[in-house]
Scaffold this motif. Structure first.
Motif, mmCIF file in Angstrom:
data_model
loop_
_atom_site.group_PDB
_atom_site.id
_atom_site.type_symbol
_atom_site.label_atom_id
_atom_site.label_comp_id
_atom_site.label_asym_id
_atom_site.label_seq_id
_atom_site.Cartn_x
_atom_site.Cartn_y
_atom_site.Cartn_z
ATOM 1 N N LEU A 16 24.833 5.083 -6.868
ATOM 2 C CA LEU A 16 25.421 7.051 -6.230
ATOM 3 C C LEU A 16 26.714 7.111 -6.831
ATOM 4 O O LEU A 16 27.056 6.187 -7.660
ATOM 5 N N GLN A 17 27.125 8.334 -5.661
ATOM 6 C CA GLN A 17 28.658 8.866 -6.733
ATOM 7 C C GLN A 17 29.662 9.208 -5.778
ATOM 8 O O GLN A 17 28.860 9.755 -5.226
ATOM 9 N N ARG A 18 30.930 9.073 -6.025
ATOM 10 C CA ARG A 18 31.022 8.878 -4.847
ATOM 11 C C ARG A 18 31.818 11.142 -4.902
ATOM 12 O O ARG A 18 31.802 11.210 -5.928
ATOM 13 N N PRO A 19 31.582 11.285 -3.754
ATOM 14 C CA PRO A 19 31.766 12.662 -4.340
ATOM 15 C C PRO A 19 33.034 13.350 -4.522
ATOM 16 O O PRO A 19 33.677 12.544 -3.902
ATOM 17 N N ARG A 20 33.426 14.353 -5.176
ATOM 18 C CA ARG A 20 34.495 14.380 -6.465
ATOM 19 C C ARG A 20 35.282 14.873 -5.048
ATOM 20 O O ARG A 20 37.134 14.540 -5.449
ATOM 21 N N SER A 21 35.479 15.480 -4.072
ATOM 22 C CA SER A 21 35.884 15.613 -2.633
ATOM 23 C C SER A 21 36.722 14.455 -1.827
ATOM 24 O O SER A 21 37.431 14.051 -1.098
ATOM 25 N N PHE A 22 35.981 13.798 -2.112
ATOM 26 C CA PHE A 22 36.050 12.658 -0.829
ATOM 27 C C PHE A 22 37.020 11.213 -1.442
ATOM 28 O O PHE A 22 36.710 10.795 -2.303
ATOM 29 N N LYS A 23 37.444 10.864 -0.400
ATOM 30 C CA LYS A 23 38.777 10.266 -0.466
ATOM 31 C C LYS A 23 38.724 8.971 0.399
ATOM 32 O O LYS A 23 38.783 9.602 1.684
ATOM 33 N N ARG A 24 38.446 8.315 0.316
ATOM 34 C CA ARG A 24 38.434 7.076 1.606
ATOM 35 C C ARG A 24 39.825 7.365 2.155
ATOM 36 O O ARG A 24 40.606 6.872 2.365
ATOM 37 N N PRO A 25 39.539 7.347 3.848
ATOM 38 C CA PRO A 25 40.475 7.402 4.389
ATOM 39 C C PRO A 25 40.669 6.351 4.700
ATOM 40 O O PRO A 25 39.866 4.687 4.545
ATOM 41 N N GLU A 26 41.996 5.984 5.465
ATOM 42 C CA GLU A 26 42.930 4.842 5.959
ATOM 43 C C GLU A 26 41.852 4.518 7.258
ATOM 44 O O GLU A 26 41.490 4.837 8.064
ATOM 45 N N GLY A 27 41.396 3.332 7.502
ATOM 46 C CA GLY A 27 39.921 2.920 7.981
ATOM 47 C C GLY A 27 40.910 2.573 9.626
ATOM 48 O O GLY A 27 42.174 2.064 9.492
ATOM 49 N N ILE A 28 40.207 2.487 10.642
ATOM 50 C CA ILE A 28 40.842 1.693 12.027
ATOM 51 C C ILE A 28 40.743 0.119 11.225
ATOM 52 O O ILE A 28 41.457 -0.179 11.452
ATOM 53 N N GLN A 29 39.612 -0.546 10.768
ATOM 54 C CA GLN A 29 39.427 -1.623 10.057
ATOM 55 C C GLN A 29 39.472 -0.855 8.373
ATOM 56 O O GLN A 29 38.470 -0.757 7.962
ATOM 57 N N PRO A 30 40.491 -1.262 7.819
ATOM 58 C CA PRO A 30 40.541 -0.923 6.514
ATOM 59 C C PRO A 30 39.165 -1.410 5.217
ATOM 60 O O PRO A 30 39.032 -2.588 5.883
ATOM 61 N N ARG A 31 38.558 -0.497 4.945
ATOM 62 C CA ARG A 31 37.701 -1.111 4.047
ATOM 63 C C ARG A 31 36.237 -1.708 4.571
ATOM 64 O O ARG A 31 35.271 -1.977 4.589
ATOM 65 N N LEU A 32 36.408 -1.672 5.718
ATOM 66 C CA LEU A 32 35.126 -2.040 6.464
ATOM 67 C C LEU A 32 34.815 -0.322 7.509
ATOM 68 O O LEU A 32 35.622 -0.466 8.585
ATOM 69 N N TYR A 33 34.059 0.267 7.500
ATOM 70 C CA TYR A 33 33.800 1.537 8.185
ATOM 71 C C TYR A 33 32.264 1.533 8.733
ATOM 72 O O TYR A 33 32.104 2.454 8.778
ATOM 73 N N SER A 34 32.249 0.429 10.024
ATOM 74 C CA SER A 34 31.195 0.631 11.191
ATOM 75 C C SER A 34 31.785 -0.761 11.778
ATOM 76 O O SER A 34 32.121 -1.311 10.960
#
Ligand code: BGC
Length: 439
Positions: free
Chosen positions: A262-280
């Motif tokens: 997989l490859q991070r889309p160029r435009s994609f920046k990881r947002p500051e999560g509600i629980q950072p580093r866990l997006y579920s």
């Protein structure tokens, strides 16, 4: 012992997807696929269950059966029929339906994307082009603005791996491409969509004053087993298939890290999560079957029980897959789909019993079980010919009839489990193998 009690706090219900039940919409990618003669039995998603008109009747039936939770979808192509034009009447329709679901004492879980795109989005390259990600996020924003006060639990994307693999590698589903690199790009873009939608939904609902938001993506997992357990080639292929199909995309969606290939889309920046580093906020697992691997294609063990589409029935797999995710992410577990194609309803009750029994005997924190599916419905490539429902649908008259397995499921909810007597009357059903033997 042929009995079990439901885990404390485990809620039971059913799942559906908009395009598979609603009917009456010709503006989506699956209607287009039908128009190109791709559906095996030539049936059209524009008929389906006519649920868009009959939702109140279906909701009554769910209440009669005692369902506690309901996973449903919304049709993007109705809500945004043209790029950037939102249809207030379609959003109102879903508002009325969701209000009725809540008033009926059933807790909704809303899926934002379940395989289908508006035709204009498909024509623009859909999720194969990272520039379309903001278009999906704009749709998510419109939905949360209109419906967010009524729903606290969301699935962003249903089965990114199935959508990408069947549409872009196997070419069986729209848009019919056959390119593994494109399929991987689609999965990457969907993971980016999930993470950003996760963030958006939390932010918007927080701004509305809600702190009970729970968001995840529905992850389709199988058990991948080597055909010969001792064969190093089969073992390696099973590991590879599993990694490419399900483990890499799960890692991207849950953690925001995009592992090879997989490859991070160029435009994609990881947002500051509600629980950072866990997006579920929970594990959402769709589980159906086990694949037996000896090369690139999937297989099935010769003596194994199979459903009417030839998929192996393997109940321990539901716990194996859930445990695997739980070990990594330690989140509450929702089984967002589990069910089987049983056209004559001769073994579905046994299937339900065995899968729920496995879950309830496990140590896992399972909070929801959504049976796939409520009514027989438009089963994608199979059309109306593959029946997964707890409720039988006569498509010509649109008459609904609760099946024996539907009555059994309702009884499990009513009794809080299955006792020996219920098991004896409902679950002593034979499965069949590929060659028709009964097991
Ligand atoms: C999908 C459903 C589908 C079911 C049975 C799942 O992969 O999410 O839409 O009907 O499998 O094939």
């Amino acid at each position: 012992m042929a009995s079990f009690r439901l885990k404390p706090g485990l809620l039971l219900g059913a799942a559906t997807a908009a395009t598979q039940i609603e009917g009456g919409d010709a503006n989506n990618s699956w209607y287009d696929w039908y128009g190109r003669g791709k559906i095996k039995d030539q049936t059209s998603p524009a008929r389906a269950n006519d649920h868009y008109q009959r939702w109140a009747e279906d909701l009554d039936l769910m209440q009669t059966m005692g369902l506690q939770v309901y996973r449903l979808g919304i049709e993007w192509s109705r809500i945004e029929p043209e790029n950037g034009r939102f249809d207030a009447a379609a959003l109102d329709h879903y508002r009325t339906e969701l209000q009725a679901i809540r008033a009926g004492g059933i807790r909704p879980l809303l899926t934002l994307h379940h395989f289908t795109n508006p035709r204009w989005f498909e024509a623009a390259g859909a999720f194969s082009d990272a520039r379309n990600i903001p278009v999906f996020l704009r749709f998510v924003t419109a939905v949360i603005q209109a419906l967010g006060d009524l729903v606290s639990e969301y699935i962003t994307i249903n089965e990114p791996n199935v959508y990408a693999t069947l549409g872009y590698a196997a070419g069986d589903w729209p848009p019919g491409q056959q390119s593994l690199p494109t399929a991987m790009r689609v999965m990457s873009n969907l993971a980016a969509c999930h993470i950003q939608a996760y963030q958006l939904i939390h932010e918007q609902r927080l701004a509305m004053g809600f702190t009970d938001t729970r968001v995840s993506f529905a992850h389709h997992m199988r058990v991948f087993a080597p055909r010969q357990a001792w064969n190093p080639w089969h073992q390696a292929m099973a590991r590879l298939a599993r990694y490419l199909f399900q483990d890499s995309v799960a890692q991207a969606c849950f953690s925001g890290r995009f592992p090879w290939p997989l490859q991070r889309p160029r435009s994609f920046k990881r947002p500051e999560g509600i629980q950072p580093r866990l997006y579920s906020d929970f594990i959402a697992l769709n589980y159906y079957t086990r694949s037996t691997v000896s090369g690139l294609a999937d297989g099935v063990r010769r003596a194994a029980p199979v459903n009417d589409l030839g998929w192996e029935i393997y109940a321990p797999g539901i716990v194996a897959c859930a445990r695997d995710l739980y070990r990594h992410y330690r989140l509450p577990i929702y089984i967002t789909e589990n069910g089987t194609c049983d056209n004559h309803d001769t073994f579905r009750s046994r299937y339900i019993f065995e899968h729920l029994q496995q879950l309830c005997a496990s140590e896992l924190p399972v909070e929801r079980y959504y049976h796939w599916c409520f009514c027989d419905n438009f089963e994608w490539l199979e059309g109306e010919s593959a029946r997964f429902g707890l409720v039988h649908v006569d498509y010509a008259s649109q008459q609904r009839t609760v099946k024996a397995s539907g009555r059994f499921f309702a009884e499990i909810i009513r009794q809080g489990g299955v006792d020996e007597a219920l098991y004896q009357t409902a679950c002593r059903q034979p499965y069949h193998t590929q060659t028709g033997e009964l097991v």
